[in-house]
Design a protein around this motif. Structure first.
Motif, PDB file in Angstrom:
ATOM      1  N   TRP A   1      -8.818   4.279 -25.538  1.00  0.00           N
ATOM      2  CA  TRP A   1      -8.118   4.992 -24.796  1.00  0.00           C
ATOM      3  C   TRP A   1      -6.734   4.341 -24.778  1.00  0.00           C
ATOM      4  CZ3 TRP A   1     -10.271   9.110 -22.685  1.00  0.00           C
ATOM      5  CH2 TRP A   1     -11.761   9.405 -22.745  1.00  0.00           C
ATOM      6  N   ASP A   2      -5.824   5.430 -24.865  1.00  0.00           N
ATOM      7  CA  ASP A   2      -4.366   4.782 -24.402  1.00  0.00           C
ATOM      8  C   ASP A   2      -4.051   5.006 -23.122  1.00  0.00           C
ATOM      9  OD1 ASP A   2      -3.927   4.461 -27.416  1.00  0.00           O
ATOM     10  OD2 ASP A   2      -3.641   6.915 -27.716  1.00  0.00           O
ATOM     11  N   PHE A   3      -3.280   3.945 -22.765  1.00  0.00           N
ATOM     12  CA  PHE A   3      -2.878   3.928 -21.419  1.00  0.00           C
ATOM     13  C   PHE A   3      -1.857   4.746 -21.369  1.00  0.00           C
ATOM     14  CE2 PHE A   3      -0.436   0.964 -18.143  1.00  0.00           C
ATOM     15  CZ  PHE A   3      -1.138   1.434 -17.113  1.00  0.00           C
ATOM     16  N   VAL A   4      -1.664   5.407 -19.933  1.00  0.00           N
ATOM     17  CA  VAL A   4      -0.436   6.403 -19.760  1.00  0.00           C
ATOM     18  C   VAL A   4       0.375   6.064 -18.532  1.00  0.00           C
ATOM     19  CG1 VAL A   4       0.165   8.963 -18.960  1.00  0.00           C
ATOM     20  CG2 VAL A   4      -1.782   8.387 -20.520  1.00  0.00           C
ATOM     21  N   VAL A   5      -0.635   5.507 -17.281  1.00  0.00           N
ATOM     22  CA  VAL A   5       0.342   4.939 -16.418  1.00  0.00           C
ATOM     23  C   VAL A   5      -0.568   4.493 -15.318  1.00  0.00           C
ATOM     24  CG1 VAL A   5       0.629   7.299 -14.974  1.00  0.00           C
ATOM     25  CG2 VAL A   5       2.229   5.537 -14.791  1.00  0.00           C
ATOM     26  N   ALA A   6      -0.170   3.698 -14.527  1.00  0.00           N
ATOM     27  CA  ALA A   6      -0.983   3.037 -13.429  1.00  0.00           C
ATOM     28  C   ALA A   6       0.031   3.470 -12.158  1.00  0.00           C
ATOM     29  CB  ALA A   6      -1.080   1.620 -13.598  1.00  0.00           C
ATOM     30  N   GLU A   7      -0.732   3.934 -11.201  1.00  0.00           N
ATOM     31  CA  GLU A   7       0.115   4.517  -9.899  1.00  0.00           C
ATOM     32  C   GLU A   7      -0.568   3.866  -9.086  1.00  0.00           C
ATOM     33  OE1 GLU A   7       1.238   8.808  -9.104  1.00  0.00           O
ATOM     34  OE2 GLU A   7      -0.668   8.423  -7.907  1.00  0.00           O
ATOM     35  N   VAL A   8      -0.023   2.957  -7.984  1.00  0.00           N
ATOM     36  CA  VAL A   8      -0.570   2.171  -7.040  1.00  0.00           C
ATOM     37  C   VAL A   8      -0.011   3.025  -5.943  1.00  0.00           C
ATOM     38  CG1 VAL A   8      -0.269  -0.056  -5.601  1.00  0.00           C
ATOM     39  CG2 VAL A   8      -0.388   0.016  -8.038  1.00  0.00           C
ATOM     40  N   LYS A   9      -1.125   3.287  -4.876  1.00  0.00           N
ATOM     41  CA  LYS A   9      -0.830   3.936  -3.766  1.00  0.00           C
ATOM     42  C   LYS A   9      -0.968   3.103  -2.463  1.00  0.00           C
ATOM     43  CE  LYS A   9      -1.774   8.261  -1.261  1.00  0.00           C
ATOM     44  NZ  LYS A   9      -2.593   9.541  -1.192  1.00  0.00           N
ATOM     45  N   ALA A  10       0.256   2.733  -1.594  1.00  0.00           N
ATOM     46  CA  ALA A  10       0.159   1.661  -0.620  1.00  0.00           C
ATOM     47  C   ALA A  10      -0.966   2.381   0.443  1.00  0.00           C
ATOM     48  CB  ALA A  10       1.413   1.246  -0.396  1.00  0.00           C
ATOM     49  N   PRO A  11      -1.156   1.640   1.553  1.00  0.00           N
ATOM     50  CA  PRO A  11      -1.914   2.146   2.602  1.00  0.00           C
ATOM     51  C   PRO A  11      -0.793   3.045   3.258  1.00  0.00           C
ATOM     52  CG  PRO A  11      -2.360  -0.117   2.556  1.00  0.00           C
ATOM     53  CD  PRO A  11      -1.395   0.237   1.524  1.00  0.00           C
TER      54      PRO A  11
ATOM     55  N   ARG B   1      -2.830  -4.393  -1.407  1.00  0.00           N
ATOM     56  CA  ARG B   1      -1.539  -3.828  -1.633  1.00  0.00           C
ATOM     57  C   ARG B   1      -1.677  -2.175  -1.547  1.00  0.00           C
ATOM     58  NH1 ARG B   1       1.936  -4.840  -6.856  1.00  0.00           N
ATOM     59  NH2 ARG B   1       0.449  -3.617  -7.415  1.00  0.00           N
ATOM     60  N   GLY B   2      -3.057  -1.753  -1.955  1.00  0.00           N
ATOM     61  CA  GLY B   2      -3.358  -0.435  -2.237  1.00  0.00           C
ATOM     62  C   GLY B   2      -4.456  -0.326  -3.216  1.00  0.00           C
ATOM     63  N   SER B   3      -4.311   1.153  -3.627  1.00  0.00           N
ATOM     64  CA  SER B   3      -5.449   1.602  -4.713  1.00  0.00           C
ATOM     65  C   SER B   3      -4.514   1.790  -5.839  1.00  0.00           C
ATOM     66  CB  SER B   3      -6.328   2.664  -4.284  1.00  0.00           C
ATOM     67  OG  SER B   3      -5.420   3.674  -4.255  1.00  0.00           O
ATOM     68  N   ALA B   4      -4.998   1.532  -7.254  1.00  0.00           N
ATOM     69  CA  ALA B   4      -4.416   1.771  -8.304  1.00  0.00           C
ATOM     70  C   ALA B   4      -5.561   3.108  -9.091  1.00  0.00           C
ATOM     71  CB  ALA B   4      -4.285   0.539  -9.143  1.00  0.00           C
ATOM     72  N   SER B   5      -4.720   3.822  -9.500  1.00  0.00           N
ATOM     73  CA  SER B   5      -5.296   4.788 -10.273  1.00  0.00           C
ATOM     74  C   SER B   5      -4.650   4.740 -11.753  1.00  0.00           C
ATOM     75  CB  SER B   5      -4.803   6.365  -9.922  1.00  0.00           C
ATOM     76  OG  SER B   5      -5.648   6.484  -8.638  1.00  0.00           O
ATOM     77  N   ASN B   6      -5.713   4.554 -12.483  1.00  0.00           N
ATOM     78  CA  ASN B   6      -5.142   4.333 -14.027  1.00  0.00           C
ATOM     79  C   ASN B   6      -5.519   5.620 -14.991  1.00  0.00           C
ATOM     80  OD1 ASN B   6      -4.512   1.283 -13.718  1.00  0.00           O
ATOM     81  ND2 ASN B   6      -6.536   1.195 -13.425  1.00  0.00           N
ATOM     82  N   PHE B   7      -4.362   6.067 -15.734  1.00  0.00           N
ATOM     83  CA  PHE B   7      -4.576   7.151 -16.448  1.00  0.00           C
ATOM     84  C   PHE B   7      -4.477   6.953 -17.823  1.00  0.00           C
ATOM     85  CE2 PHE B   7      -2.904   8.231 -12.489  1.00  0.00           C
ATOM     86  CZ  PHE B   7      -3.391   9.431 -11.883  1.00  0.00           C
ATOM     87  N   TYR B   8      -5.592   7.375 -18.376  1.00  0.00           N
ATOM     88  CA  TYR B   8      -5.564   7.381 -19.838  1.00  0.00           C
ATOM     89  C   TYR B   8      -5.876   8.415 -20.580  1.00  0.00           C
ATOM     90  CZ  TYR B   8      -6.517   2.467 -18.370  1.00  0.00           C
ATOM     91  OH  TYR B   8      -6.596   1.199 -17.863  1.00  0.00           O
ATOM     92  N   THR B   9      -5.248   8.381 -22.044  1.00  0.00           N
ATOM     93  CA  THR B   9      -5.993   9.697 -22.959  1.00  0.00           C
ATOM     94  C   THR B   9      -6.519   8.944 -24.004  1.00  0.00           C
ATOM     95  OG1 THR B   9      -3.721   9.732 -24.060  1.00  0.00           O
ATOM     96  CG2 THR B   9      -3.952  11.030 -22.363  1.00  0.00           C
ATOM     97  N   ARG B  10      -7.534   9.833 -24.653  1.00  0.00           N
ATOM     98  CA  ARG B  10      -8.363   9.532 -25.735  1.00  0.00           C
ATOM     99  C   ARG B  10      -7.518   8.928 -27.056  1.00  0.00           C
ATOM    100  NH1 ARG B  10     -13.727   7.951 -26.532  1.00  0.00           N
ATOM    101  NH2 ARG B  10     -14.360   9.666 -25.103  1.00  0.00           N
TER     102      ARG B  10
END
Length: 165
Positions: A32-42, A154-163
């Motif tokens: 999987w190719d890494f697209v972006v990591a988005e951290v959402k703070a509390p 610090r929050g939660s991180a959503s990691n986005f990938y594409t095949r």
């Protein structure tokens, strides 16, 4: 009677193969190719620890191993052109804006989670840890997972990938 037994056995085998082929674990296997990591703070504020156009990849093998590399695309080069003689500032920037992790993984199909059993990482404190991420989206071409607790709350991180193609 024998034909009915053969038909039932064939149907059972087809159902088992179909269920196995569609498992989350089987769908995850590959690169999987890494697209972006988005951290959402509390407080709801969003940040991008590797920038908005990072580089990287996530690999899941069929025998249960994984490797993850996330790197900011705009890391400055080390002025000395020698990775062993960077300045403290250069090393700090690289450490803050990149991470590599590898080990084994398990998938909980019912909970829709993947747990990384970390053998080692560029952040050595993770060595030997197990980290569970929720599988938020998994299609043939997209994979999104969320780590519910990053950087000491610090929050939660959503990691986005594409095949990878």
């Amino acid at each position: 009677m024998k034909n009915v037994q053969i038909a039932l056995a064939a149907l059972s085998l087809a159902l088992i193969n179909s269920a196995t082929a569609q498992s989350l674990r089987n769908q995850m296997v590959g690169t999987w190719d890494f697209v972006v990591a988005e951290v959402k703070a509390p407080d709801g504020k969003k940040s991008y620890p590797f920038g908005e156009t990072p580089k990287g990849m996530l690999i899941f093998t069929s025998d249960g191993r994984f490797a993850q590399i996330h790197v900011a695309s705009d890391l400055p080069k080390i002025a000395s052109n020698n990775r062993l003689t960077g300045t403290p500032e250069e090393y700090a920037d690289i450490m803050r804006r990149s991470i590599s992790v590898f080990g084994t993984y398990t998938v909980d199909e019912q909970k829709k989670t993947v747990t990384y059993h970390i053998v080692s990482a560029s952040f050595p404190n993770w060595q030997g840890e197990s980290q569970t991420r929720t599988i938020d989206k998994l299609t043939a071409d997209e994979f999104v997972n969320t780590n519910p607790n990053v950087a000491g709350g610090r929050g939660s991180a959503s990691n986005f990938y594409t095949r990878a193609k």
